[in-house]
Design an enzyme around this catalytic site. Structure first.
Site, PDB file in Angstrom:
ATOM      1  N   THR A  26      77.017  34.615  19.425  1.00 62.16           N
ATOM      2  CA  THR A  26      77.749  33.450  19.939  1.00 62.16           C
ATOM      3  C   THR A  26      77.913  32.331  18.905  1.00 62.16           C
ATOM      4  O   THR A  26      77.008  32.064  18.116  1.00 62.16           O
ATOM      5  CB  THR A  26      76.984  32.891  21.164  1.00 62.16           C
ATOM      6  OG1 THR A  26      76.860  33.947  22.101  1.00 62.16           O
ATOM      7  CG2 THR A  26      77.700  31.721  21.804  1.00 62.16           C
ATOM      8  N   GLU A  27      79.064  31.683  18.948  1.00 65.90           N
ATOM      9  CA  GLU A  27      79.324  30.493  18.131  1.00 65.90           C
ATOM     10  C   GLU A  27      79.971  29.436  19.009  1.00 65.90           C
ATOM     11  O   GLU A  27      80.392  29.728  20.144  1.00 65.90           O
ATOM     12  CB  GLU A  27      80.266  30.846  16.969  1.00 65.90           C
ATOM     13  CG  GLU A  27      79.660  31.868  16.022  1.00 65.90           C
ATOM     14  CD  GLU A  27      80.587  32.225  14.871  1.00 65.90           C
ATOM     15  OE1 GLU A  27      81.661  31.599  14.742  1.00 65.90           O
ATOM     16  OE2 GLU A  27      80.216  33.121  14.103  1.00 65.90           O
ATOM     17  N   GLU A  74      74.728  36.769  27.987  1.00 68.06           N
ATOM     18  CA  GLU A  74      75.111  38.177  27.739  1.00 68.06           C
ATOM     19  C   GLU A  74      76.440  38.522  28.403  1.00 68.06           C
ATOM     20  O   GLU A  74      76.646  39.640  28.883  1.00 68.06           O
ATOM     21  CB  GLU A  74      73.982  39.129  28.118  1.00 68.06           C
ATOM     22  CG  GLU A  74      72.790  38.914  27.184  1.00 68.06           C
ATOM     23  CD  GLU A  74      71.753  39.983  27.201  1.00 68.06           C
ATOM     24  OE1 GLU A  74      72.097  41.155  27.377  1.00 68.06           O
ATOM     25  OE2 GLU A  74      70.572  39.635  27.016  1.00 68.06           O
ATOM     26  N   THR A 132      79.460  36.093  30.672  1.00 69.65           N
ATOM     27  CA  THR A 132      79.500  35.488  32.010  1.00 69.65           C
ATOM     28  C   THR A 132      79.865  36.562  33.034  1.00 69.65           C
ATOM     29  O   THR A 132      80.436  37.602  32.684  1.00 69.65           O
ATOM     30  CB  THR A 132      80.580  34.391  32.086  1.00 69.65           C
ATOM     31  OG1 THR A 132      81.854  35.023  31.875  1.00 69.65           O
ATOM     32  CG2 THR A 132      80.354  33.295  31.058  1.00 69.65           C
TER      33      THR A 132
HETATM   34  N1  COS Z   1      81.952  49.847  23.501  1.00 64.47           N
HETATM   35  C1  COS Z   1      82.660  50.297  22.449  1.00 64.47           C
HETATM   36  N2  COS Z   1      83.798  49.706  22.015  1.00 64.47           N
HETATM   37  C2  COS Z   1      84.207  48.601  22.662  1.00 64.47           C
HETATM   38  C3  COS Z   1      83.520  48.074  23.755  1.00 64.47           C
HETATM   39  C4  COS Z   1      82.326  48.750  24.178  1.00 64.47           C
HETATM   40  N3  COS Z   1      81.609  48.313  25.207  1.00 64.47           N
HETATM   41  N4  COS Z   1      84.159  46.971  24.196  1.00 64.47           N
HETATM   42  C5  COS Z   1      85.230  46.815  23.401  1.00 64.47           C
HETATM   43  N5  COS Z   1      85.248  47.807  22.473  1.00 64.47           N
HETATM   44  C6  COS Z   1      86.229  48.005  21.423  1.00 64.47           C
HETATM   45  C7  COS Z   1      87.625  48.203  22.026  1.00 64.47           C
HETATM   46  O1  COS Z   1      87.862  49.557  22.335  1.00 64.47           O
HETATM   47  C8  COS Z   1      88.517  47.698  20.921  1.00 64.47           C
HETATM   48  O2  COS Z   1      88.629  48.702  19.932  1.00 64.47           O
HETATM   49  P1  COS Z   1      90.052  48.943  19.180  1.00 64.47           P
HETATM   50  O3  COS Z   1      90.275  47.689  18.390  1.00 64.47           O
HETATM   51  O4  COS Z   1      89.775  50.152  18.371  1.00 64.47           O
HETATM   52  O5  COS Z   1      91.038  49.141  20.275  1.00 64.47           O
HETATM   53  C9  COS Z   1      87.714  46.561  20.300  1.00 64.47           C
HETATM   54  O6  COS Z   1      86.357  46.822  20.631  1.00 64.47           O
HETATM   55  C10 COS Z   1      88.145  45.218  20.838  1.00 64.47           C
HETATM   56  O7  COS Z   1      88.019  45.276  22.264  1.00 64.47           O
HETATM   57  P2  COS Z   1      88.830  44.336  23.252  1.00 64.47           P
HETATM   58  O8  COS Z   1      90.271  44.321  22.831  1.00 64.47           O
HETATM   59  O9  COS Z   1      88.501  44.705  24.646  1.00 64.47           O
HETATM   60  O10 COS Z   1      88.173  42.940  22.854  1.00 64.47           O
HETATM   61  P3  COS Z   1      88.430  41.493  23.404  1.00 64.47           P
HETATM   62  O11 COS Z   1      88.484  40.606  22.223  1.00 64.47           O
HETATM   63  O12 COS Z   1      89.533  41.486  24.395  1.00 64.47           O
HETATM   64  O13 COS Z   1      87.057  41.119  24.119  1.00 64.47           O
HETATM   65  C11 COS Z   1      85.285  41.176  25.736  1.00 64.47           C
HETATM   66  C12 COS Z   1      86.373  41.921  24.951  1.00 64.47           C
HETATM   67  C13 COS Z   1      85.794  39.925  26.428  1.00 64.47           C
HETATM   68  C14 COS Z   1      84.779  42.173  26.746  1.00 64.47           C
HETATM   69  C15 COS Z   1      84.153  40.808  24.753  1.00 64.47           C
HETATM   70  O14 COS Z   1      84.585  39.833  23.860  1.00 64.47           O
HETATM   71  C16 COS Z   1      82.898  40.336  25.457  1.00 64.47           C
HETATM   72  O15 COS Z   1      82.081  41.154  25.883  1.00 64.47           O
HETATM   73  N6  COS Z   1      82.696  39.007  25.570  1.00 64.47           N
HETATM   74  C17 COS Z   1      81.482  38.449  26.091  1.00 64.47           C
HETATM   75  C18 COS Z   1      80.539  38.320  24.948  1.00 64.47           C
HETATM   76  C19 COS Z   1      79.148  38.143  25.389  1.00 64.47           C
HETATM   77  O16 COS Z   1      78.604  38.911  26.157  1.00 64.47           O
HETATM   78  N7  COS Z   1      78.553  37.092  24.844  1.00 64.47           N
HETATM   79  C20 COS Z   1      77.184  36.833  25.065  1.00 64.47           C
HETATM   80  C21 COS Z   1      76.572  36.760  23.720  1.00 64.47           C
HETATM   81  S1  COS Z   1      75.085  37.567  23.573  1.00 64.47           S
HETATM   82  S2  COS Z   1      73.879  36.530  24.690  1.00 64.47           S
END
Ligand code: COS
Length: 385
Positions: A125-126, A363, A365
């Site tokens: 996170t940033e 992790e 929302t």
């Molecule tokens: N496993 C494997 N690959 C994944 C994946 C997963 N669970 N989720 C996404 N990917 C891959 C996608 O297939 C895509 O690959 P390609 O570029 O080859 O198509 C790439 O990663 C980007 O995925 P996507 O387009 O879905 O990304 P987005 O930027 O739209 O974001 C979310 C996806 C919103 C789901 C992600 O940013 C997320 O989980 N955000 C919340 C973050 C979080 O939990 N923060 C808490 C911090 S830790 S406490």
């Protein structure tokens, strides 16, 4: 309900329960009040081998899996989510090494982690990249045999206390999410400093700090997987860890229900213990039913992950979503059952309700979990599944 836990799993549950009751319950109020990091409890968990639960035996762990970890997290969460967050965030930070580390990296780091000698934190996170994890700005530039990190990570659990950090940074800005990479960074590396400990609504004993990288030079071999894999490392890590957040929701809910029942049996109004009133009984019945449903889901998802299933993204998000929304409802209702007493710091449910809130946020929302679940359902439908 009997979840047919084997002998080892029952032993882990009993051990974590005993630590929670004997070591955590007596100090949780003070830890919360003083925002004191639970080092003493971490030492007890280390002595009891609980840090090594999910780490393979060849790297000094007990070779167990997500279910055993979830059981331990659930038990600690019954007593204090601040403590369970410290413990679970260690696993979150370890997953990138466990899932993507080379044998050399695993040999170097996992034995100390399993022994609880060195705590771990995960840095994704940033300030401008929370839900939009792909929007991170921290960079890692290859320079000779080193990567040079610049940028700031925000709200990092175990920040400042941990000695090992798994960090996601951009190595190729032109490639978006595919231009991110994952790295292991050790505390005390020159150019790596920490912000002040954040003041929080709940989980106040856990440490949350900024990580600041200013020309922080780390060995080239500290990259995890390869350049461009950072976003996948982060997503796979979260796939593994989110069920554990579900276990936290489950634990805090069970802890709050236990308190509410104890109170309702003793509190007399209109000449009767309030547990004899149907209004209270129905609330307790709903709380208990929701907890059981969440436990069934969390344990099943953990078992599914442990079976080696490849695609666990959707179900892990479901476990996190369901069990933590439930945790918020149940802790809120426990306060309601206890009325004015529930709102006072004299009883633990006030803290449990504050602590439960973060589980719907960190992790990913619960709105992000719904996006993840829906996107996976749409993908499955397109494949005709
Ligand atoms: N496993 C494997 N690959 C994944 C994946 C997963 N669970 N989720 C996404 N990917 C891959 C996608 O297939 C895509 O690959 P390609 O570029 O080859 O198509 C790439 O990663 C980007 O995925 P996507 O387009 O879905 O990304 P987005 O930027 O739209 O974001 C979310 C996806 C919103 C789901 C992600 O940013 C997320 O989980 N955000 C919340 C973050 C979080 O939990 N923060 C808490 C911090 S830790 S406490």
């Amino acid at each position: 309900m009997d979840y047919f836990l084997n002998e080892d799993q029952l032993m882990i549950r009993d051990l974590a329960r005993q630590i929670a009751e004997e070591k955590v319950v007596p100090v949780r109020e003070e830890l919360d009040e003083k925002e004191k990091f639970p080092w003493e409890i971490m030492k007890v968990l280390a002595q009891s081998d609980l840090f090594g639960l999910f780490i393979p035996e060849e790297y000094g762990g007990l070779g167990k899996g997500s279910l055993e970890l979830a059981i331990a997290v659930e038990e600690l969460s019954k007593a204090c989510v601040g403590v369970s967050t410290t413990y679970a965030a260690n696993a979150l930070g370890t997953y990138p090494i466990l899932l993507f580390g080379t044998d050399e990296q695993k040999k170097k780091y996992l034995p100390d982690i399993a022994a609880g000698k060195r705590l771990v934190a995960f840095g994704l996170t940033e300030a401008n990249a929370g839900s939009d994890a792909g929007g991170i700005q921290t960079t890692a530039r290859l320079d000779g045999d080193s990567y040079v990190l610049n940028g700031t990570k925000q709200w990092i659990t175990n920040g400042g206390e941990a000695e090992i950090y798994t960090i996601i940074a951009i190595t190729d800005r032109g490639k978006g999410a595919r231009g991110a990479s994952a790295f292991i960074v050790e505390k005390d590396t020159p150019g790596f400093t920490f912000g002040k400990k954040e003041k929080k609504m709940g989980i106040r004993c856990s440490a949350t700090r900024e990580l600041v990288f200013e020309d922080c030079r780390i060995p080239r071999e500290n990259i995890l997987a390869r350049e461009g894999m950072g976003f996948i490392v982060a997503m796979k890590t979260l796939d593994s860890s989110r069920v554990g957040v579900g276990a936290q929701g489950l634990g805090v809910a069970q802890g709050a229900l236990n308190e509410a029942i104890k109170f309702a049996r003793q509190r007399v109004q209109f000449g009767h213990p309030i547990i004899s009133f149907q209004a209270i009984q129905h609330m307790i019945a709903d709380m208990a039913t929701e907890i059981e449903a969440a436990r069934a889901l969390v344990y099943s998802v953990a078992r599914f992950i442990d079976s080696g299933a490849k695609d666990v993204t959707k179900v892990s998000a479901m476990a996190k979503l369901f069990a933590t929304d439930m945790g918020m409802r149940v802790t809120t209702n426990a306060v309601q059952v206890m009325g004015g007493s529930g709102y006072m710091k004299e009883y633990p449910v006030e803290k449990m309700m504050r602590d439960a809130k973060i589980l719907q946020i960190y992790e990913g929302t619960n709105q992000i979990q719904r996006n993840v679940i829906a996107q996976n359902i749409i993908k499955e439908a397109a494949k005709g599944k």
